[in-house]
Enzyme design. Structure first.
Site, short mmCIF file in Angstrom:
data_model
loop_
_atom_site.label_atom_id
_atom_site.label_comp_id
_atom_site.label_asym_id
_atom_site.label_seq_id
_atom_site.Cartn_x
_atom_site.Cartn_y
_atom_site.Cartn_z
CD GLU A 104 12.12 -4.08 -4.79
OE1 GLU A 104 13.63 -3.69 -5.22
OE2 GLU A 104 10.96 -3.43 -4.44
CE1 TYR A 122 -4.15 -2.10 0.91
CE2 TYR A 122 -2.43 -3.39 2.09
CZ TYR A 122 -4.15 -3.45 2.09
OH TYR A 122 -4.65 -4.72 1.68
#
Length: 312
Positions: free
Chosen positions: A278, A259
């Protein structure tokens, strides 16, 4: 056209001053690049952007939201240099005409969202009131090494937990983990968009019409593509393409960090493809010895962020 040297170094730790020098050098060599600032950091440092291309379809990549992930900054800068060189020489970029990319797409790059934090981690900020304030914050979290474990901005706010997309859920999760006050990482702030760096990214996004965004982080060799049940058209297909050209796995963001991120807000707000990449593997901050491999892994994503979107 071939130049004797690259403007973007691959073997040094990055700082905000170095980024400024590199962008100045890129513009001198490639004057068709547009540059400017999206806003200022807590310490008043400019947060620069680069624009490449004149097309109607707008795309946005950013890096170094987190202070100890600055190896992502030269990913974007090196790509800017290679793209500009290919365009000037009328050559291809990953088999795609750079001229065609330039004329069909308008790519915006913000290579260092968090200049104060990066300077802290990489040794360009070692004294003064901001350094002492950060050191005082870190003292309350002795299990996080200082400054190498620092992810936040210089005020101790995690910039990638600042966006109005389930922010209250992020607050509940992170407060339960003990990050209920300014911290080296994972503090969501007192409200969404209270950090000037996050607010600048938010405002810059609302002022444009981005068809796709990439947010570069480290580490794990993972591509996160989804927010809740939102499923923008072509989003999963593009994520699978990114996985194929990079060798990275494609995953749904873990609930514990699912979130209030920039990617989450972009998907929620615009229902368009947004991705957190990532890059690399290991413990942050990754050493620059990983950079050549990281760049090779990601060049297909960087080009694909344009070519996988149909031009307007």
């Amino acid at each position: 056209m071939q130049y004797l040297y690259s403007i973007v170094p691959e073997n040094v730790n990055y700082t905000s001053a170095l980024v400024d020098e590199i962008i100045e050098g890129l513009v001198l060599r490639y004057p068709f690049l547009e540059t400017g600032s999206i806003g200022n950091s807590v310490m008043g440092k400019k947060i620069p952007y680069i624009r490449i291309g004149t097309g109607k379809t707008q795309v946005f990549y950013n890096a170094s939201f987190h202070a100890n992930e600055s190896i992502t900054t030269p990913i974007l800068l090196k790509f800017a240099e290679e793209y500009a060189r290919a365009y000037l020489a009328d050559e291809t970029l990953q088999g795609v005409s750079a001229t065609e990319l330039y004329e069909k797409y308008r790519l915006y790059l913000v290579p260092m969202v968090n200049p104060d934090g990066v300077d802290l981690v990489n040794g360009a900020l070692t004294e003064g009131e901001y350094f002492l304030h950060a050191k005082d914050i870190a003292a309350s979290f002795p299990d996080i090494p200082f400054p190498s474990g620092w992810k936040a901005n210089i005020d101790g706010v995690d910039l990638n937990l600042q966006f109005p997309a389930g922010w209250e859920n992020a607050k509940r999760i992170k407060f339960a983990q003990g990050y209920d006050r300014p911290a080296p990482r994972d503090y969501v702030g007192s409200a969404p968009l209270t950090a000037p760096e996050s607010e600048a990214i938010y405002r810059f996004t609302t002022e444009h019409d981005f068809s796709l965004i990439l947010a570069y982080h480290t580490q794990g060799r993972v591509i996160y593509w989804k927010y809740l049940d939102y499923n923008p058209e072509d989003s999963y297909r593009i994520a699978q393409y990114f996985g194929e050209v990079s060798g990275y796995t494609v995953e749904v963001t873990p609930v514990s960090s699912g979130y209030a991120g920039y990617k989450d807000w972009f998907i929620q707000e615009y229902n368009r493809p947004g991705y957190t990449i990532e890059a690399g593997e290991g413990v942050n901050p990754l050493t620059m010895s990983q950079f050549p491999q990281i760049y090779r892994d990601n060049i297909g994503i960087l080009v694909g962020g344009m070519t996988q979107i149909s031009p307007i």
